[in-house]
Each structure stands twice: as structure tokens, then as C-alpha cells.
Enzyme design. Structure first.
Site, PDB file in Angstrom:
ATOM      1  N   ASP A  42       0.924  -1.133  -0.038  1.00  0.00           N
ATOM      2  CA  ASP A  42      -0.117  -0.003  -0.007  1.00  0.00           C
ATOM      3  C   ASP A  42       0.818   1.227   0.090  1.00  0.00           C
ATOM      4  OD1 ASP A  42      -3.158   0.700   0.903  1.00  0.00           O
ATOM      5  OD2 ASP A  42      -1.761   2.252   1.116  1.00  0.00           O
ATOM      6  N   ILE A  43       0.602   2.173  -0.760  1.00  0.00           N
ATOM      7  CA  ILE A  43       1.353   3.495  -0.871  1.00  0.00           C
ATOM      8  C   ILE A  43       1.181   4.309   0.326  1.00  0.00           C
ATOM      9  CG2 ILE A  43      -0.366   5.043  -1.829  1.00  0.00           C
ATOM     10  CD1 ILE A  43       1.629   5.587  -4.058  1.00  0.00           C
ATOM     11  N   GLY A 105     -16.388   2.167   3.304  1.00  0.00           N
ATOM     12  CA  GLY A 105     -15.342   3.063   3.139  1.00  0.00           C
ATOM     13  C   GLY A 105     -14.298   2.836   1.792  1.00  0.00           C
ATOM     14  N   GLN A 106     -14.829   2.187   0.853  1.00  0.00           N
ATOM     15  CA  GLN A 106     -13.916   1.780  -0.209  1.00  0.00           C
ATOM     16  C   GLN A 106     -13.686   3.179  -1.147  1.00  0.00           C
ATOM     17  OE1 GLN A 106     -15.837  -1.171  -3.159  1.00  0.00           O
ATOM     18  NE2 GLN A 106     -14.163  -1.195  -4.540  1.00  0.00           N
ATOM     19  N   HIS A 112      -9.911  -5.151  -3.681  1.00  0.00           N
ATOM     20  CA  HIS A 112      -8.810  -5.455  -3.097  1.00  0.00           C
ATOM     21  C   HIS A 112      -8.928  -5.690  -1.634  1.00  0.00           C
ATOM     22  CE1 HIS A 112     -10.075  -1.096  -2.659  1.00  0.00           C
ATOM     23  NE2 HIS A 112      -9.179  -1.218  -1.678  1.00  0.00           N
ATOM     24  N   HIS A 114      -6.825  -5.944   2.164  1.00  0.00           N
ATOM     25  CA  HIS A 114      -5.700  -5.207   2.752  1.00  0.00           C
ATOM     26  C   HIS A 114      -5.291  -6.432   3.698  1.00  0.00           C
ATOM     27  CE1 HIS A 114      -6.752  -0.850   2.129  1.00  0.00           C
ATOM     28  NE2 HIS A 114      -7.853  -1.308   1.943  1.00  0.00           N
TER      29      HIS A 114
HETATM   30  P1  AMP Z   1      -9.804   1.377   0.039  1.00  0.00           P
HETATM   31  O1  AMP Z   1     -10.179   2.430   1.107  1.00  0.00           O
HETATM   32  O2  AMP Z   1     -10.240  -0.066   0.926  1.00  0.00           O
HETATM   33  O3  AMP Z   1     -10.463   1.488  -1.248  1.00  0.00           O
HETATM   34  O4  AMP Z   1      -8.261   1.347   0.020  1.00  0.00           O
HETATM   35  C1  AMP Z   1      -7.598   1.924  -1.087  1.00  0.00           C
HETATM   36  C2  AMP Z   1      -6.158   1.924  -0.650  1.00  0.00           C
HETATM   37  O5  AMP Z   1      -5.403   1.862  -1.947  1.00  0.00           O
HETATM   38  C3  AMP Z   1      -5.723   2.995   0.324  1.00  0.00           C
HETATM   39  O6  AMP Z   1      -4.941   2.387   1.474  1.00  0.00           O
HETATM   40  C4  AMP Z   1      -4.507   3.691  -0.378  1.00  0.00           C
HETATM   41  O7  AMP Z   1      -3.402   4.118   0.217  1.00  0.00           O
HETATM   42  C5  AMP Z   1      -3.931   2.603  -1.685  1.00  0.00           C
HETATM   43  N1  AMP Z   1      -3.559   3.335  -2.861  1.00  0.00           N
HETATM   44  C6  AMP Z   1      -3.937   4.001  -3.539  1.00  0.00           C
HETATM   45  N2  AMP Z   1      -3.038   4.463  -4.591  1.00  0.00           N
HETATM   46  C7  AMP Z   1      -2.298   3.153  -4.566  1.00  0.00           C
HETATM   47  C8  AMP Z   1      -0.946   2.999  -5.291  1.00  0.00           C
HETATM   48  N3  AMP Z   1      -0.873   3.744  -6.498  1.00  0.00           N
HETATM   49  N4  AMP Z   1      -0.171   1.991  -4.848  1.00  0.00           N
HETATM   50  C9  AMP Z   1      -0.422   1.402  -3.698  1.00  0.00           C
HETATM   51  N5  AMP Z   1      -1.651   1.588  -3.019  1.00  0.00           N
HETATM   52  C10 AMP Z   1      -2.380   2.990  -3.343  1.00  0.00           C
END
Ligand code: AMP
Length: 129
Positions: A42-43, A105-106, A112, A114
């Protein structure tokens, strides 16, 4: 910074950030890949270990994935989760989260999971109703 989705999306947006990661248009720190799924860091990590696992197919949310994906795609996804967990020293435990739609909260409209670990993660919800 992405924002929570207003609703669970109905159509797949192939310009979403994870679709772009899958097409290698955006760099990602990939830790595991199989035929049907990709795992990358995760970024904006929320824990010492914070990895995302995504299916390679165009599924916007968990509910869509469970309805439309083939048994083989679902197996690849779970295999990737299993193999990714094994890459890290998570013997004290971990948390697996899939946020779905607005209430979940997506933020990114490509399903995906986590994988979080490496510290005690506290209560399930940070903001219990
Ligand atoms: P969600 O709230 O479950 O949709 O989580 C989205 C996740 O994607 C968040 O934890 C972000 O930090 C992560 N994210 C967004 N863009 C990227 C990216 N380019 N590379 C890796 N993680 C990312």
C-alpha cells in the site's frame, strides 16, 4: 488522496488506479503475483506490513467479484492472499480487510484485500457507532 466512493459502483472504470497498476502504467512495489492476482505494498501504509491483493479481472467491488468471478479466479485471489501472508513474519497475527462500497469506506473501485500486521492493530472499528 482518494475519497470514499459514494455508492458501490455498477460499471468497471478501467482508468482506476489499480487497473493502471495492472497495466504497468503506474509503478507498484509488487510482492507476489500469480495467474489471477497481484499483491503490492500500500502506498500509504497503516501498519508495518500493509499489502493489497487484487484480482486481475475487472471487478469493481467485493460483491461484484463474488457474484461474477469464476471459481478459478476466486481461488487465485485466495491463493495470493495465502502466499503473501507467508512472505511476512506475521506469526503474532494479522488483519484482512475488504472495504466494499460507500458504507465500507472503499476508495479505489477495483476489489482489493488489505493485509495488515506487524503491530497490535487495536479494535475492529476506529469509529464505532
Ligand atoms: P480502500 O479504502 O479499501 O479503497 O483502500 C484503498 C487503498 O489503496 C488505500 O489504502 C491507499 O493508500 C491505497 N492506494 C491508492 N493508490 C495506490 C497506489 N498507487 N499504490 C498502492 N496503494 C495505493
Amino acid at each position: 488522496m482518494t475519497k470514499p466512493l459514494e455508492t458501490t459502483p455498477t460499471a468497471y472504470d478501467d482508468q482506476n488506479v489499480f487497473a493502471r497498476v495492472l497495466r504497468k502504467e503506474i509503478a507498484a512495489d509488487i510482492v507476489f503475483e500469480n495467474e489471477g492476482a497481484l499483491a503490492f505494498k500500500d502506498i500509504a501504509p497503516q501498519a508495518p506490513v500493509h499489502v493489497l491483493v487484487i484480482p486481475k479481472g475487472p471487478y469493481n467491488a467485493l460483491t461484484t467479484f463474488l457474484t461474477e468471478a469464476s471459481p478459478q479466479e476466486i481461488t487465485f485471489f485466495w491463493q495470493a492472499i495465502h502466499e503473501t501472508i507467508a512472505l511476512f513474519s506475521l506469526d503474532k497475527g494479522l488483519r484482512l480487510i475488504i472495504n466494499d462500497g460507500h458504507d465500507g469506506g472503499q476508495e479505489v473501485p477495483h476489489v482489493h484485500a488489505h493485509i495488515l500486521g506487524g503491530r497490535h492493530l487495536g479494535p475492529l472499528l476506529s469509529d464505532p457507532a
